[in-house]
Design a protein around this motif. Structure first.
Motif, PDB file in Angstrom:
ATOM      1  N   ARG A 113       0.716  -1.201   0.179  1.00  0.00           N
ATOM      2  CA  ARG A 113       0.023  -0.096   0.104  1.00  0.00           C
ATOM      3  C   ARG A 113       0.823   1.321   0.099  1.00  0.00           C
ATOM      4  N   VAL A 114       0.280   2.366  -0.463  1.00  0.00           N
ATOM      5  CA  VAL A 114       1.131   3.824  -0.646  1.00  0.00           C
ATOM      6  C   VAL A 114       0.592   4.366   0.736  1.00  0.00           C
ATOM      7  N   ASP A 115       1.897   3.796   1.452  1.00  0.00           N
ATOM      8  CA  ASP A 115       1.775   4.632   3.036  1.00  0.00           C
ATOM      9  C   ASP A 115       3.157   4.606   3.429  1.00  0.00           C
ATOM     10  N   ARG A 116       3.686   5.884   4.054  1.00  0.00           N
ATOM     11  CA  ARG A 116       4.891   5.942   4.521  1.00  0.00           C
ATOM     12  C   ARG A 116       5.501   5.020   5.411  1.00  0.00           C
ATOM     13  N   GLU A 117       4.863   4.738   6.304  1.00  0.00           N
ATOM     14  CA  GLU A 117       5.128   3.997   7.463  1.00  0.00           C
ATOM     15  C   GLU A 117       5.417   2.509   6.850  1.00  0.00           C
ATOM     16  N   ALA A 118       4.394   2.035   6.124  1.00  0.00           N
ATOM     17  CA  ALA A 118       4.732   0.695   5.767  1.00  0.00           C
ATOM     18  C   ALA A 118       5.686   0.673   4.676  1.00  0.00           C
ATOM     19  N   VAL A 119       6.073   1.713   3.646  1.00  0.00           N
ATOM     20  CA  VAL A 119       7.413   1.562   2.959  1.00  0.00           C
ATOM     21  C   VAL A 119       8.367   1.657   3.784  1.00  0.00           C
ATOM     22  N   ARG A 120       8.419   2.391   4.813  1.00  0.00           N
ATOM     23  CA  ARG A 120       9.690   2.472   5.747  1.00  0.00           C
ATOM     24  C   ARG A 120       9.844   1.013   6.418  1.00  0.00           C
ATOM     25  N   ASN A 121       8.870   0.430   6.762  1.00  0.00           N
ATOM     26  CA  ASN A 121       9.144  -1.037   7.277  1.00  0.00           C
ATOM     27  C   ASN A 121       9.589  -1.829   5.986  1.00  0.00           C
ATOM     28  N   ALA A 122       8.999  -1.618   4.974  1.00  0.00           N
ATOM     29  CA  ALA A 122       9.333  -2.612   3.951  1.00  0.00           C
ATOM     30  C   ALA A 122      10.889  -2.346   3.283  1.00  0.00           C
ATOM     31  N   LEU A 123      11.167  -1.052   3.499  1.00  0.00           N
ATOM     32  CA  LEU A 123      12.674  -0.960   3.159  1.00  0.00           C
ATOM     33  C   LEU A 123      13.623  -1.378   4.123  1.00  0.00           C
ATOM     34  N   ALA A 124      13.426  -1.162   5.288  1.00  0.00           N
ATOM     35  CA  ALA A 124      14.208  -1.684   6.564  1.00  0.00           C
ATOM     36  C   ALA A 124      14.515  -3.461   6.345  1.00  0.00           C
ATOM     37  N   SER A 125      13.292  -3.782   5.803  1.00  0.00           N
ATOM     38  CA  SER A 125      13.463  -5.251   5.907  1.00  0.00           C
ATOM     39  C   SER A 125      13.754  -6.140   4.460  1.00  0.00           C
ATOM     40  N   ILE A 126      14.341  -5.111   3.512  1.00  0.00           N
ATOM     41  CA  ILE A 126      14.869  -5.556   2.351  1.00  0.00           C
ATOM     42  C   ILE A 126      16.162  -6.402   2.553  1.00  0.00           C
ATOM     43  N   THR A 127      16.037  -7.618   1.973  1.00  0.00           N
ATOM     44  CA  THR A 127      17.279  -8.512   2.259  1.00  0.00           C
ATOM     45  C   THR A 127      17.836  -9.113   0.962  1.00  0.00           C
ATOM     46  N   ASP A 128      17.170  -8.779  -0.261  1.00  0.00           N
ATOM     47  CA  ASP A 128      17.633  -9.278  -1.361  1.00  0.00           C
ATOM     48  C   ASP A 128      17.500  -8.200  -2.644  1.00  0.00           C
ATOM     49  N   PHE A 129      18.245  -7.241  -2.674  1.00  0.00           N
ATOM     50  CA  PHE A 129      17.929  -6.523  -3.560  1.00  0.00           C
ATOM     51  C   PHE A 129      19.166  -6.581  -4.674  1.00  0.00           C
ATOM     52  N   GLU A 130      18.835  -6.522  -5.856  1.00  0.00           N
ATOM     53  CA  GLU A 130      19.648  -6.626  -6.788  1.00  0.00           C
ATOM     54  C   GLU A 130      19.933  -5.472  -7.499  1.00  0.00           C
ATOM     55  N   GLY A 131      20.993  -4.710  -7.245  1.00  0.00           N
ATOM     56  CA  GLY A 131      20.786  -3.495  -7.920  1.00  0.00           C
ATOM     57  C   GLY A 131      21.773  -3.265  -9.002  1.00  0.00           C
ATOM     58  N   VAL A 132      22.107  -1.827  -9.711  1.00  0.00           N
ATOM     59  CA  VAL A 132      22.975  -1.471 -10.697  1.00  0.00           C
ATOM     60  C   VAL A 132      24.407  -1.620  -9.975  1.00  0.00           C
ATOM     61  N   THR A 133      24.360  -1.245  -8.606  1.00  0.00           N
ATOM     62  CA  THR A 133      25.625  -1.132  -8.116  1.00  0.00           C
ATOM     63  C   THR A 133      25.913  -2.406  -6.924  1.00  0.00           C
ATOM     64  N   GLY A 134      25.273  -3.435  -7.117  1.00  0.00           N
ATOM     65  CA  GLY A 134      25.442  -4.637  -6.778  1.00  0.00           C
ATOM     66  C   GLY A 134      24.267  -5.024  -5.828  1.00  0.00           C
ATOM     67  N   SER A 135      24.569  -5.884  -4.883  1.00  0.00           N
ATOM     68  CA  SER A 135      23.456  -6.489  -4.382  1.00  0.00           C
ATOM     69  C   SER A 135      23.561  -5.704  -2.964  1.00  0.00           C
ATOM     70  N   MET A 136      22.278  -5.650  -2.339  1.00  0.00           N
ATOM     71  CA  MET A 136      22.404  -4.893  -1.170  1.00  0.00           C
ATOM     72  C   MET A 136      21.186  -5.580   0.040  1.00  0.00           C
ATOM     73  N   ARG A 137      21.472  -5.240   1.209  1.00  0.00           N
ATOM     74  CA  ARG A 137      20.560  -5.739   2.317  1.00  0.00           C
ATOM     75  C   ARG A 137      20.599  -4.765   3.168  1.00  0.00           C
ATOM     76  N   PHE A 138      19.277  -4.687   3.822  1.00  0.00           N
ATOM     77  CA  PHE A 138      19.437  -3.858   5.107  1.00  0.00           C
ATOM     78  C   PHE A 138      19.327  -4.815   6.454  1.00  0.00           C
ATOM     79  N   GLU A 139      20.175  -4.403   7.387  1.00  0.00           N
ATOM     80  CA  GLU A 139      20.424  -5.003   8.636  1.00  0.00           C
ATOM     81  C   GLU A 139      19.923  -3.981   9.933  1.00  0.00           C
ATOM     82  N   GLY A 140      18.798  -3.708   9.905  1.00  0.00           N
ATOM     83  CA  GLY A 140      18.443  -2.981  11.119  1.00  0.00           C
ATOM     84  C   GLY A 140      18.849  -1.532  11.090  1.00  0.00           C
ATOM     85  N   THR A 141      19.919  -1.140  10.248  1.00  0.00           N
ATOM     86  CA  THR A 141      20.071   0.423  10.079  1.00  0.00           C
ATOM     87  C   THR A 141      19.899   0.942   8.649  1.00  0.00           C
ATOM     88  N   GLY A 142      20.065   1.958   8.532  1.00  0.00           N
ATOM     89  CA  GLY A 142      19.489   2.694   7.026  1.00  0.00           C
ATOM     90  C   GLY A 142      20.806   2.449   6.117  1.00  0.00           C
TER      91      GLY A 142
END
Lengths: 336, 293, 379
Positions: free
Chosen positions: C326-355
């Motif tokens: 859903r388009v909601d700031r809080e939900a997006v924030r939570n989803a961002l913080a729990s990304i573990t498998d992002f495959e981007g142009v600049t390599g793979s990334m995951r977030f571990e509790g921090t920004g």
């Protein structure tokens, strides 16, 4: 005579000030306007302080100081160090005005240090001294790791709000108005018109110049402190020559030797740049062109040596009125 | 010893650029008492015109230099006619603020049209490094910059002191109100001053492009302010003073960074210049003007 | 507060619902970048990268969030590379444009105060390029796409010491820029901890073009390697002037070199030099290759690291939106913080509790006028 001393004329300005404060207090309290506009209002207030204080030196005294952001930087860093390191956390909210005054004093001390050598000469050499001072201040801050150096200094407390900005704008206007219409202030104006003649009629030019310069720096420092506690982060680059240039433009846009002019100049400049945001890069090409056109049409700026009646002390207004009556109404309405 | 000679060479190169720009400040100041704060940006435009000449027209070194100087001189005169002339009898500071506005406009006009990317300036002379005896290293760019600057400055000095027009310029800077009585067209001389000042800044721009071959729309700001400082240190309004001031600033910057930790360079360099002004308030060659009472 | 706030909120809601219904399905994303000021290139690349990501998503029929398709609208604000303006722009985007998240600012000096605003308004903010730890430290809603200075400084120092076998090093950096100074300091401490010696420590100030004095000092110290953690618009000048003075040391750099402009500006002088960065174009993943060709086709030049990082920030946001449903700031924030498998142009990334993302760095060598993969280092 009747109109001049009437109830309205005596109380209009104080009432306006009080009403203004009520509005400034109510806006954040009841969220009356969009926070973005509230922020812009605070920027306008801080810019008014910077502009009016620089106008004292450049407009009223006729010197050419170009490094005002240097004083702002000193004030910002001193005030921030006071609230972050010196004043205990739970007291910071109450002692905030003291921290700001501390910042202003810091800026004043720096002004004193540069003023002593630089007032040996006039005009364009002061431009160089203040310009170099601006670069020196920035360079020194970059070298002090205790305040973050080039990494910037994080100010945890957002102590600046609209009522505070409003109060300080009023204090600035009030102090500078009273200074200008004091004996020393007349000396300042005399220096602008002719320094040698001023000295001959007994103005202690060095002392008067020094006082004006320090008052100017003091309020720039306070403005810097407000700025720091609004952004919650300060960086030496926020106070570079570009910032000084901006303040200069606001002074001359509004008009030299006029406090109302400075208020207008700061307000118009700040709001215009925000309003032109949609133009992107071209905004910064259009805005200076507007300034150039204005300068050609009105070389002394919007208000140029004219003052709004409300900012002239009552007895002064009376005096001017009598003067005009004696001359048969030929003297300008309210000028100096 | 070798270390110091090398640093002196570095200082001469940097100082030449400062001097070329400082001349523009000082000439305009001498005649109009106007601090032309747009001058640093005229230098920047000069560098971009030079780039256009070298890239699009494929001109070699000397034609590029002449082409750039001509175009930029035209720009300088246009600005003078449109923006400063209407303000000639206005308070002095109004024109200074106009100059500031013109400078900001030029920066963002170039930024908007050319784009923000820094541009590489093509090398117009063969690169070469010569190892002199004693471990000293000179390169062809250094020789070019110092050589061309000195030639231009000697030329200007001769022009100011040796020709009738130059004499008219000196006369205007001495007392503008009397000069028209001598049958001199003041407007023409003022335009000429702007043309020469802008042309010198343009030459500085092209030479700068050879020494530091990356140019961008904001490059004129810092260099412009520093050249202004150089002009004041030399005694603003004085042509030889501006040259001297440029080299003094170059040497101060280079030597301070050579001896002290370079972290403190700006701080020490500007403090030294301020101290110099305490002892010589009108700059090194500045003339003390009697104030009328 | 109470009553008036409620009335105000209610009014906002009504207006919001009305306009929301009128504008159909739209997600508004704010972009707050340095289009004017001292680093306009950064702003321009950032805008290009973000615009590309948005146009790609819209061309594909929009973003599907929680079973509904939304078109994405990008609101671009210029922050003039000025902290006050960055704060104003962020406030405007959040409160006026009602964006779901803010991308940018890039430079830490603007990102740190702007991040504070985003935190106060509980709006996710992703800074593509800011490397200063303070930007995200202790904040719930602030993320970045770049790695922080500390990691990179250590990588370069270890590379110089172990792979190049350097005993002595010299550093020349911009004292007025937090990024350069941060990396330089970490390089020095790591290099010395590994048994090396830093024999020259020289600085300059942003905007300087003449480094001859500092380089002459460096020449006198005769180091094995010269570390230049500076921006690609300045590095070619430094390399050129160093070579003109006859400095033969191997020259190293950091991710701020990662722009094709470095090669056009520097030419043959850059040959053989090493630097650390986020990705290597020649061994790029399919994601990266696709991005590079799309970017080149559209803008006519190779994307630099800012463009790639901004593109990744947008993709991170899109992934978070889809994950949130859903388009909601809080939900997006939570989803961002729990990304573990992002495959981007600049390599793979995951977030571990921090920004701060956990991502690896690669070492690039410039060979035959191209960035070529040399080695990669995981955190």
């Amino acid at each position: 005579m009747q109109v001049q001393t009437s109830w309205i004329s005596r109380w209009a300005v104080p009432l306006l000030v009080v009403a203004g404060f009520a509005v400034a207090w109510a806006i954040p309290r009841y969220q009356l306007i969009n926070p973005y506009y509230e922020l812009i209002l605070m920027y306008v207030g801080i810019n008014i302080m910077l502009t009016v204080s620089l106008n004292l030196v450049n407009g009223y005294m006729g010197e050419f100081s170009v490094g005002h952001a240097g004083f702002m930087a000193v004030g910002a860093y001193v005030a921030s160090v006071l609230t972050m390191r010196v004043i205990p956390w739970d007291m910071a909210g109450y002692l905030y005005p003291l921290a700001l005054i501390g910042g202003g004093i810091g800026a004043g001390v720096v002004a004193l240090l540069v003023a002593i050598p630089s007032f040996r000469t006039r005009g364009d050499y002061l431009a160089l001294v203040t310009l170099a001072l601006n670069m020196i201040v920035k360079s020194v801050i970059e070298n002090i790791d205790a305040v973050g150096g080039p990494r910037g200094f994080l100010v945890m407390l957002r102590l600046t709000n609209l009522p505070w900005v409003y109060v300080w704008v009023i204090v600035t206007l009030w102090v500078i108005r009273n200074f200008i219409y004091s004996n020393a202030g007349r000396g300042v104006l005399a220096i602008r018109e002719d320094e040698v003649a001023a000295e001959l009629i007994g103005v202690r030019t060095r002392e008067v110049k020094l006082r004006a310069f320090i008052i100017s720096a003091f309020f720039a420092g306070v403005a810097g402190g407000l700025y720091a506690h609004l952004l919650q982060f300060i960086h030496p680059r926020n106070f570079d020559i570009l910032k000084s240039t901006e303040i200069l433009i606001m002074v001359y846009l509004g008009g030299i030797g006029s406090m109302m002019g400075s208020v207008l100049g700061a307000s118009i400049f700040t709001v215009l740049l925000e309003a032109l945001r949609f133009m992107g890069v071209w905004r910064m090409a259009l805005a200076p062109l507007l300034l150039v056109v204005l300068m050609i049409l009105r070389p002394t700026g919007i208000m140029g040596l004219k003052e709004w009646r409300g900012l002239i002390p009552l007895d002064e207004r009376l005096r001017l009125w009598r003067l005009r009556a004696r001359k048969g109404g030929s003297a300008s309405a309210a000028g100096n | 010893m070798e270390f110091w000679l090398q640093q002196t060479l570095n200082a001469l190169q940097l100082g030449s650029i400062y001097a070329l720009i400082a001349l523009g400040y000082t000439m305009v100041y001498g005649i109009l008492r106007l601090i032309n704060f747009a001058h640093g940006d005229i230098f920047m435009v000069g560098a971009f015109v030079g780039l256009a000449g070298a890239l699009w027209l494929g001109l070699p070194m000397v034609p590029t230099l002449l082409f750039t100087m001509a175009c930029t001189a035209l720009l300088g005169v246009t600005i003078e006619r449109l923006a400063y002339k209407p303000l000639r009898n206005a308070p002095r500071v109004s024109a200074v603020i106009t100059a500031l506005g013109i400078g900001i406009f030029l920066e963002h006009f170039v930024l908007g049209t050319v784009g923000a990317e820094p541009r590489a300036f093509p090398a117009l002379i063969a690169g070469g490094r010569f190892d002199l005896p004693g471990g000293l290293t000179v390169n062809s760019v250094q020789i070019l910059i110092i050589g061309v600057s000195v030639v231009l400055m000697l030329g200007l000095d001769w022009f100011i002191r040796g020709t009738l027009t130059g004499m008219a310029m000196r006369a205007i800077s001495w007392d503008r109100s009397v000069v028209p009585l001598m049958g001199i067209n003041v407007d023409r001389i003022i335009s000429l001053t702007f043309a020469i000042g802008s042309a010198l800044a343009a030459a500085g721009g092209v030479l700068f492009g050879q020494a530091y071959p990356i140019i961008d729309p904001y490059m004129g700001i810092l260099i412009g302010w520093k050249a202004f400082i150089a002009a004041v240190v030399g005694g603003i309004g004085n042509i030889r003073g501006a040259m001297l001031g440029g080299y003094i600033l170059g040497m101060t910057e280079i030597y301070v960074a050579a001896v002290l930790p370079s972290t403190y360079r700006d701080f020490v360099a500007f403090t030294l210049l301020l101290l110099l002004l305490v002892f010589r308030p009108t700059g090194i060659l500045g003339r003390v003007q009697a104030q009328k009472v | 507060m109470r009553k008036w706030t409620r009335v105000w909120v209610l009014a906002c809601l009504v207006v919001g619902i009305l306009t929301g219904a009128a504008m159909a399905q739209e997600i508004v994303v704010g972009l707050n970048v340095e289009l004017t000021g001292s680093i306009p290139v950064v702003g321009q690349s950032s805008r290009n990268g973000a615009q590309l990501a948005v146009d790609q998503v819209n061309a594909a029929g929009g973003l599907e969030v929680g079973g509904r398709r939304y078109t994405v609208r990008l609101v671009v604000e210029d922050n003039e590379d000025d902290a006050a303006s960055a704060v104003a722009a962020t406030t405007k985007l959040i409160t006026q444009n009602q964006v779901v998240a803010v991308i940018g600012p890039n430079a830490s000096r603007n990102a740190i105060p702007a991040a504070q605003i985003a935190e106060n308004w509980r709006t996710p903010l992703i800074s593509p390029w800011s490397t200063n730890p303070t930007t995200t430290a202790g904040k719930r809603y602030v993320f970045r796409a770049a790695f922080i200075d500390d990691f990179q400084g250590e990588v370069v120092a270890a590379f110089a010491r172990n792979n190049l076998g350097a005993q002595t090093a010299a550093v020349l950096f911009d004292i007025a820029s937090e990024y350069n100074k941060g990396i330089a300091e970490i390089f020095r401490s790591s290099f010395e901890a590994l048994g090396g010696r830093v024999v020259a420590w020289e600085t300059y100030t942003t905007g300087d073009r003449d480094f001859s004095s500092q380089l002459t000092n460096i020449r006198a110290a005769n180091p094995d390697v010269l570390f230049l953690p500076n921006y690609y618009s300045e590095v070619p000048l430094q390399v050129q002037q160093a070579r003109r003075l006859g400095i033969g040391a191997r020259i190293l750099g950091s991710d701020s070199w990662g722009s094709a402009e470095l090669l056009t500006l520097g030419g043959a002088d850059m040959e053989g030099l090493f630097f650390t960065t986020h990705y290597a174009p020649d061994i790029a993943t399919p994601v990266a290759r696709e991005f590079i060709s799309a970017y080149e086709a559209r803008y006519g030049n190779t994307p630099d690291d800012v463009a790639a990082l901004t593109y990744d920030s947008m993709q991170l946001l899109f992934q978070a939106l889809q994950k949130a449903g859903r388009v909601d700031r809080e939900a997006v924030r939570n989803a961002l913080a729990s990304i573990t498998d992002f495959e981007g142009v600049t390599g793979s990334m995951r977030f571990e509790g921090t920004g701060d993302p956990v991502k690896s760095a690669v070492i690039i060598q410039i060979r035959d006028g191209k960035f070529t993969y040399y080695d990669s280092v995981a955190p």
